[in-house]
Design a protein around this motif. Structure first.
Motif, PDB file in Angstrom:
ATOM      1  N   ASP A   1      41.935  45.863  55.656  1.00 37.54           N
ATOM      2  CA  ASP A   1      41.554  44.779  54.764  1.00 37.54           C
ATOM      3  C   ASP A   1      40.043  44.817  54.550  1.00 37.54           C
ATOM      4  OD1 ASP A   1      42.384  42.069  53.480  1.00 37.54           O
ATOM      5  OD2 ASP A   1      40.588  41.640  54.656  1.00 37.54           O
ATOM      6  N   HIS A   2      39.643  44.947  53.294  1.00 37.66           N
ATOM      7  CA  HIS A   2      38.221  45.012  52.951  1.00 37.66           C
ATOM      8  C   HIS A   2      37.658  43.667  52.538  1.00 37.66           C
ATOM      9  CE1 HIS A   2      37.475  49.411  53.043  1.00 37.66           C
ATOM     10  NE2 HIS A   2      38.774  49.465  52.862  1.00 37.66           N
ATOM     11  N   GLY A   3      38.530  42.659  52.509  1.00 37.55           N
ATOM     12  CA  GLY A   3      38.051  41.343  52.127  1.00 37.55           C
ATOM     13  C   GLY A   3      37.789  41.223  50.636  1.00 37.55           C
ATOM     14  N   PRO A   4      37.250  40.095  50.223  1.00 38.41           N
ATOM     15  CA  PRO A   4      36.982  39.853  48.801  1.00 38.41           C
ATOM     16  C   PRO A   4      35.707  40.541  48.344  1.00 38.41           C
ATOM     17  CG  PRO A   4      36.251  37.989  50.097  1.00 38.41           C
ATOM     18  CD  PRO A   4      36.911  38.929  51.064  1.00 38.41           C
ATOM     19  N   CYS A   5      35.512  40.566  47.029  1.00 45.49           N
ATOM     20  CA  CYS A   5      34.284  41.119  46.457  1.00 45.49           C
ATOM     21  C   CYS A   5      33.116  40.147  46.644  1.00 45.49           C
ATOM     22  CB  CYS A   5      34.469  41.381  44.966  1.00 45.49           C
ATOM     23  SG  CYS A   5      35.239  42.950  44.576  1.00 45.49           S
ATOM     24  N   PHE A   6      31.959  40.725  46.871  1.00 46.61           N
ATOM     25  CA  PHE A   6      30.713  39.956  46.877  1.00 46.61           C
ATOM     26  C   PHE A   6      30.016  40.171  45.536  1.00 46.61           C
ATOM     27  CE2 PHE A   6      31.496  41.055  51.286  1.00 46.61           C
ATOM     28  CZ  PHE A   6      31.180  39.886  51.977  1.00 46.61           C
ATOM     29  N   LEU A   7      29.136  39.242  45.184  1.00 43.77           N
ATOM     30  CA  LEU A   7      28.219  39.499  44.086  1.00 43.77           C
ATOM     31  C   LEU A   7      26.935  40.026  44.719  1.00 43.77           C
ATOM     32  CD1 LEU A   7      27.392  39.427  41.141  1.00 43.77           C
ATOM     33  CD2 LEU A   7      26.627  37.065  41.474  1.00 43.77           C
ATOM     34  N   TRP A   8      26.595  41.285  44.434  1.00 39.21           N
ATOM     35  CA  TRP A   8      25.381  41.889  44.974  1.00 39.21           C
ATOM     36  C   TRP A   8      24.249  41.695  43.967  1.00 39.21           C
ATOM     37  CZ3 TRP A   8      25.027  43.944  49.846  1.00 39.21           C
ATOM     38  CH2 TRP A   8      26.233  44.107  50.526  1.00 39.21           C
TER      39      TRP A   8
END
Length: 563
Positions: free
Chosen positions: A194-201
């Motif tokens: 599981d890579h988790g949700p996307c971040f805003l970079w």
């Protein structure tokens, strides 16, 4: 006469004296021959035992070097391997040679984006190497149906360590079941942790330069990107500034960046995924009202100049170039984004500082989505290859022994700190526990805070700890140190603090959930035209109707029939 008698006497005497010597020599020769035969027999038995031990155990070393042919994906920049290393001679292959006495011979090489085409040719021509990485389930099905790959059931039982088996078990029985045909294990699947949700970079250094506060929600973040645009951040004379970088597929996978998933999630939408409705029906997420509303938001972002105005023209490698060359300051990506592509950008501009932002309060709950093994990678062994167990031994050494037991695998574990791409490994799959990302960060934090001794970390954790400690010390910090800290502590640490838990996955049996290419193209074109304003938002309803007419209705009937 007396003389003759004397001579005869002397001859008899000499013979009598020589006889014991002759008999002893003959006896010694027979004894020597017997001992040699016995020694050879012992060596033969020992050699047979060595081969049996190698073929029946995870770590048994082959008495002679076993060379296996391999089809391999190649990564960008030689997979970030250290200078002088190759795909056949690097930290991984050298350790496998030392530990198991095996050597890969990469008979076929192709970049990841064209690898599927290569495998299709190999299948068609029946020219498979001994070991083959397969990039999707359809290819695996074809290999099995044509009886081209080995049954791995027995070698999995014998030559896979208990810890590797527990890693697979952490995903539930569905993962291994997905590669069983008539109850037989025909491939080894990667474990997509599981890579988790996307971040805003966001470029924090640009924010500081413009005097902007850190965003607390998506709308504030979009305001920051708008300021980047108006102040032409990253743009040279004669160039247009680049907004939020976005891939034309819009929705990402566990191996890609540049999606806009969080925008869809903020409306409770799950496009390109099958969903389970409240009354237990099944619907395709791209057809819902929530997806329509999210497209309306993306349309407004495009009109404001926040979304990259040329996003529809960008190729995947072009998106990466925009980031690495410092032309953009915002994109959505997963926790490992600092490793690729941000580390290369940071090497070019040491003053750049990308920071991840996560806004769980903005996310609307959506209907449960079905998971699929469609995009997984798989490892298979050519039918008839005499050492099918070699795959299990490689997985056991690289993902168990070097991480948890070895005291001489520093070079292997340093590959993680150096951000060497997984394509450098002989088998381009990963095997780990489902929650490995979060467990590693929790242990790293404990070690950094002095609550856990560094020597009690696993080898892979220790490699990250060393890099993070070096970053925090602030002296001669490398881009690898920066990437390790930003990914493992800044990004994953944010998820840990937010008490993020991976959603439970549900599967729809063995039915193939792949959307036909004609419907994929229809959807992609409709969504892009709506976002760019070439079609009104109301065109979404027309798209839904066309989707059903052009094959969607038939597909839905097949799904209902096979549930």
């Amino acid at each position: 006469m007396k003389t003759v008698k004397k001579i005869f006497f002397y001859i008899l005497t000499a013979i009598s004296l020589l006889m014991p010597v002759l008999l002893t020599g003959c006896s010694d020769r027979k004894k020597s021959e017997s001992e040699a035969e016995e020694h050879n027999e012992i060596e033969k038995v020992q050699d047979n035992r060595a081969w049996e031990n190698a073929c029946d155990t995870p770590y048994g070393k082959y008495p002679e070097t076993v060379t296996y042919t391999l089809a391999q994906m190649s990564g960008a920049n030689n997979s970030n391997l250290p200078a002088g290393d190759t795909y056949e001679d690097n930290a991984y292959t050298r350790y496998l040679k030392k530990m198991l006495n095996i050597q890969n011979q990469n008979t076929y090489m192709e970049s990841e984006d064209r690898y599927g085409e290569l495998v299709n040719v190999l299948i068609k021509d029946r020219t498979l190497p001994d070991v083959l990485v397969v990039s999707d389930k359809e290819m695996l099905n074809e290999l099995v149906e044509n009886d081209l790959v080995e049954d791995l059931t027995e070698v999995y039982d014998k030559c896979t360590t208990d810890r590797i088996k527990k890693m697979y078990e952490s995903y539930g029985h569905e993962l291994l079941d997905s590669v069983k045909y008539n109850g037989r294990l025909m491939a080894m699947p990667e474990t997509v942790i599981d890579h988790g949700p996307c971040f805003l970079w966001l470029r924090k250094d640009w924010m500081d330069e413009l005097g902007l506060d850190e965003p607390k929600n998506l709308e504030e973040a979009f305001f920051i990107i708008e300021k980047f645009q108006k102040n032409r951040m990253g743009a040279e004379e004669g160039e247009d500034p680049v907004g939020l970088v976005c891939d034309t597929s819009l929705v990402g996978t566990t191996s890609s960046n540049y999606s806009v998933d969080p925008v869809f999630q903020s409306y409770g939408a799950s496009p390109q995924r099958w969903q389970k409705t409240g009354n237990d029906d099944i619907i395709y997420g791209s057809l819902t009202e929530e997806t329509k509303n999210a497209l309306g938001c993306l349309r407004r972002l495009y009109q404001r100049g926040i979304l990259d105005k040329d996003f529809a023209l960008r190729a995947q490698n072009n998106l990466r170039d925009l980031v690495v060359n410092g032309k953009c300051g915002a994109f959505f990506g997963l926790w490992w984004t600092p490793n690729n592509p941000l580390m290369d950008q940071h090497e070019r501009d040491i003053s750049s500082d990308w920071t991840p932002y996560y806004f769980p309060e903005d996310m609307e709950s959506a209907q449960e989505t079905y998971a699929s093994f469609r995009d997984n990678k798989y490892v298979v062994v050519r039918k008839g290859y005499e050492h099918p167990e070699i795959v299990m031994k490689i997985l056991s050494v690289l993902f168990d022994y070097t991480r948890y037991e070895a005291e001489d695998a520093q070079e292997v574990n340093n590959c993680f700190a150096l951000n060497v791409d997984p394509t450098a490994r002989p088998l381009v799959i990963n095997v780990d526990y489902n929650d490995a990302v979060y467990k590693v960060t929790e242990n790293l934090r404990k070690a950094i805070d002095g609550k856990l001794k560094p020597e009690n970390l696993s080898a892979i954790e220790k490699s990250y700890y060393d890099a993070c400690a070096h970053y925090l010390a602030g002296k001669a910090v490398t881009s690898e140190d920066w990437a390790a800290y930003r990914s493992r502590i800044s990004a994953v640490g944010t998820l840990v603090d937010a008490h993020y838990t991976p959603p439970e996955k549900i599967y729809m049996g063995d039915f193939d959930l792949t959307i036909p290419q004609t419907l994929q193209t229809l959807e992609k074109d409709a969504f892009i035209q709506i976002i760019m304003g070439r079609k009104p938002l109301s065109y979404f309803d027309t798209f839904v109707s066309e989707w059903y007419v052009q094959g969607g209705a038939r597909l839905m009937k097949e799904i209902e029939k096979n549930r």
